[in-house]
Design a protein around this motif. Structure first.
Motif: not given
Lengths: 114, 115
Positions: A31, A48, A33, B102, A45, A93, A103, A55
């Protein structure tokens, strides 16, 4: 491990110019982003990816393109820069199996569009 | 949708003062909660996290407790140092969207600690 690296650190563009912000990670994270950071708005965001060849759009994708041809790299392209894209850009990531987990962030690219 | 609300900054404290930065959230499902810290000129680093209700995350003297009943995750430190001057972001990540989950960030709170 270098972690997440970003280049360049600083960039000044004129309106209408194109450029690519580079992001690479050496942790084998699926992952990746891209975020932009603007005063008073936190991080938002942009795009990602959950793996090579995959994507998707985030909250603010307009004006940006991405591709993911390898696990390591996730470049962000500005096709025609606009002053509204002046911001600090962060790449991040994490392992895809660690949904809900931390992350890892790069040091950022400060972009100014005149 | 998910959202995170943080107290507005900047927060200015004298060294050794007590710190609280408020954070509340709205989320579907059962989110994980995080505090990230950004030192001047650097990227974000994870400070602490909590993954379920009543969990307490702690690191470097900072603490935050996941309160599901008040949907809060307030950051505290008993005695701040000048080196704690930074921007602090509260964030959540929900598992509802699976592998594509997210991070949703608050707007950040700048902390300035003076001697």
């Amino acid at each position: 491990n270098a972690g997440v690296t970003q280049t360049p650190k600083f960039q000044v563009l004129k309106t209408g110019q194109s450029m690519t912000l580079q992001c690479a990670q050496d942790m084998n994270h699926e992952y990746m982003s891209w975020y932009r950071q603007d005063p008073g708005m936190g991080l938002r965001l942009i795009h990602y990816s959950v793996g090579a060849g995959i994507t998707d759009q985030g909250e603010v994708p307009n004006g940006y393109n991405v591709s993911r041809s390898t696990t390591e790299d996730f470049p962000l392209r500005l096709l025609s820069a606009a002053p509204s894209q002046t911001s600090v850009y962060f790449c991040a990531s994490r392992p895809v199996g660690l949904a809900g987990g931390r992350q890892f962030f790069g040091p950022g690219t400060r972009l100014t569009v005149l | 949708g998910n959202s995170v609300t943080q107290m507005e900054g900047p927060v200015t404290l004298s060294e050794e003062a007590f710190l609280t930065i408020n954070c509340t959230y709205t989320a579907t499902g059962y989110p994980s909660l995080f505090w990230y810290v950004q030192y001047p000129g650097e990227g974000l680093q994870l400070l602490l996290k909590a993954t379920k209700a009543d969990d307490k995350g702690s690191n470097k003297g900072f603490e935050a407790t996941y309160r599901k009943e008040t949907t809060s995750f307030h950051l505290e430190k008993g005695s701040v140092q000048v080196s704690d001057s930074a921007v602090y972001f509260c964030a959540l990540s929900d598992l509802y969207t699976g592998t594509a989950s997210k991070l949703t960030f608050g707007t950040g709170t700048r902390l300035q600690v003076t001697l």
